[in-house]
Design an enzyme around this catalytic site. Sequence first.
Site, PDB file in Angstrom:
ATOM      1  N   GLY A  48       0.760  -1.182  -0.003  1.00 38.79           N
ATOM      2  CA  GLY A  48      -0.040   0.025  -0.070  1.00 38.79           C
ATOM      3  C   GLY A  48       0.787   1.447   0.042  1.00 38.79           C
ATOM      4  O   GLY A  48       0.345   2.430  -0.553  1.00 38.79           O
ATOM      5  N   ASP A 106      -5.131   1.909  10.816  1.00 37.71           N
ATOM      6  CA  ASP A 106      -6.413   1.570  11.043  1.00 37.71           C
ATOM      7  C   ASP A 106      -6.768   1.139  12.358  1.00 37.71           C
ATOM      8  O   ASP A 106      -6.663   1.838  13.424  1.00 37.71           O
ATOM      9  CB  ASP A 106      -6.784   0.564  10.016  1.00 37.71           C
ATOM     10  CG  ASP A 106      -8.355   0.081  10.059  1.00 37.71           C
ATOM     11  OD1 ASP A 106      -8.988   0.832  10.509  1.00 37.71           O
ATOM     12  OD2 ASP A 106      -8.696  -1.016   9.510  1.00 37.71           O
ATOM     13  N   LEU A 111       1.108  -2.581  12.904  1.00 38.35           N
ATOM     14  CA  LEU A 111       2.364  -2.215  13.484  1.00 38.35           C
ATOM     15  C   LEU A 111       2.811  -2.567  14.964  1.00 38.35           C
ATOM     16  O   LEU A 111       3.875  -2.736  15.329  1.00 38.35           O
ATOM     17  CB  LEU A 111       2.338  -0.345  13.215  1.00 38.35           C
ATOM     18  CG  LEU A 111       2.629   0.185  11.941  1.00 38.35           C
ATOM     19  CD1 LEU A 111       2.633   1.538  11.884  1.00 38.35           C
ATOM     20  CD2 LEU A 111       3.888  -0.591  11.280  1.00 38.35           C
ATOM     21  N   LYS A 134      -6.956   6.406  10.744  1.00 37.02           N
ATOM     22  CA  LYS A 134      -8.584   6.363  11.364  1.00 37.02           C
ATOM     23  C   LYS A 134      -8.612   6.263  12.788  1.00 37.02           C
ATOM     24  O   LYS A 134      -8.421   5.225  13.419  1.00 37.02           O
ATOM     25  CB  LYS A 134      -9.099   5.065  10.872  1.00 37.02           C
ATOM     26  CG  LYS A 134      -9.250   5.007   9.319  1.00 37.02           C
ATOM     27  CD  LYS A 134      -9.915   3.768   8.928  1.00 37.02           C
ATOM     28  CE  LYS A 134      -9.951   3.522   7.292  1.00 37.02           C
ATOM     29  NZ  LYS A 134     -10.642   2.225   7.184  1.00 37.02           N
TER      30      LYS A 134
HETATM   31  P1  5GP Z   1      -4.217  -2.254  10.974  1.00 37.14           P
HETATM   32  O1  5GP Z   1      -3.311  -3.347  11.403  1.00 37.14           O
HETATM   33  O2  5GP Z   1      -3.738  -0.883  11.393  1.00 37.14           O
HETATM   34  O3  5GP Z   1      -5.709  -2.225  11.456  1.00 37.14           O
HETATM   35  O4  5GP Z   1      -4.431  -2.120   9.482  1.00 37.14           O
HETATM   36  C1  5GP Z   1      -3.218  -1.714   8.683  1.00 37.14           C
HETATM   37  C2  5GP Z   1      -3.476  -2.363   7.393  1.00 37.14           C
HETATM   38  O5  5GP Z   1      -4.703  -2.487   6.904  1.00 37.14           O
HETATM   39  C3  5GP Z   1      -3.117  -1.095   6.570  1.00 37.14           C
HETATM   40  O6  5GP Z   1      -1.606  -1.164   5.952  1.00 37.14           O
HETATM   41  C4  5GP Z   1      -3.879  -1.753   5.123  1.00 37.14           C
HETATM   42  O7  5GP Z   1      -3.002  -2.458   4.431  1.00 37.14           O
HETATM   43  C5  5GP Z   1      -5.205  -2.236   5.608  1.00 37.14           C
HETATM   44  N1  5GP Z   1      -6.340  -1.262   5.837  1.00 37.14           N
HETATM   45  C6  5GP Z   1      -6.779  -0.779   6.801  1.00 37.14           C
HETATM   46  N2  5GP Z   1      -7.710   0.270   6.589  1.00 37.14           N
HETATM   47  C7  5GP Z   1      -7.786   0.257   4.966  1.00 37.14           C
HETATM   48  C8  5GP Z   1      -8.612   0.823   4.268  1.00 37.14           C
HETATM   49  O8  5GP Z   1      -9.483   1.679   4.304  1.00 37.14           O
HETATM   50  N3  5GP Z   1      -8.485   0.707   2.877  1.00 37.14           N
HETATM   51  C9  5GP Z   1      -7.342  -0.251   2.591  1.00 37.14           C
HETATM   52  N4  5GP Z   1      -7.162  -0.163   1.096  1.00 37.14           N
HETATM   53  N5  5GP Z   1      -6.706  -0.947   3.423  1.00 37.14           N
HETATM   54  C10 5GP Z   1      -6.841  -0.739   4.641  1.00 37.14           C
END
Ligand code: 5GP
Length: 177
Positions: A48, A106, A111, A134
């Site tokens: 991404g 998200d 991380l 977010k």
């Molecule tokens: P976390 O572990 O912080 O919940 O999510 C991180 C990963 O989830 C991001 O690097 C991404 O790949 C995916 N992700 C989270 N939210 C979104 C979103 O709204 N759109 C997309 N395309 N990927 C997301």
Amino acid sequence: MSVIKVHDKSFEIYLSEETILLRIKELAAEIAKDYTGKRPLFIAILNGSFMFASDLFKYLNIEAEICFIKLASYKGMKSSGNVVTSIGLDDDLFDKEVVIVEDIVDTGKTLHNFLPKLVHQQPKSLKIVTLLHKPEATEYPLQLDYVGFDIPNKFVIGYGLDYDGLGRNLKEIYQLV
Ligand code: 5GP
């Protein structure tokens, strides 16, 4: 065109190309100010972050290194965050000024799970830059040192971010209608 269809879903434009680039230039200037003379290593997390990392790095007018790594963590529209492994992290991080480059934070789980692997290598410093964040979705609080945009808890695509493989090549960022 402001509403587009990707697979079975409709997305509307949320951040324009100009808005994104303007903010990235500001982030680059802020980071350059903090890291002048420190020769930081940027670790961009694929897939991404490839567009963001590229533009950020382009506008960073200090000596710096960059490498790209891949974490296994995410499928479809829900982030699983279970980092299994990282591929491509060859650099020895000992005593380095490291900056992680993420597309979006998200829940924070990805991380949260990955950072200990980096800390283990004893970098001199470890900071995070993310284009999108977010805040309402946070489950694993992290210190995000540089944030491009705080956004609502809605699924977004474009500018490197995909929905089941598609949408990464959009110049703008779109959110689910
Ligand atoms: P976390 O572990 O912080 O919940 O999510 C991180 C990963 O989830 C991001 O690097 C991404 O790949 C995916 N992700 C989270 N939210 C979104 C979103 O709204 N759109 C997309 N395309 N990927 C997301």
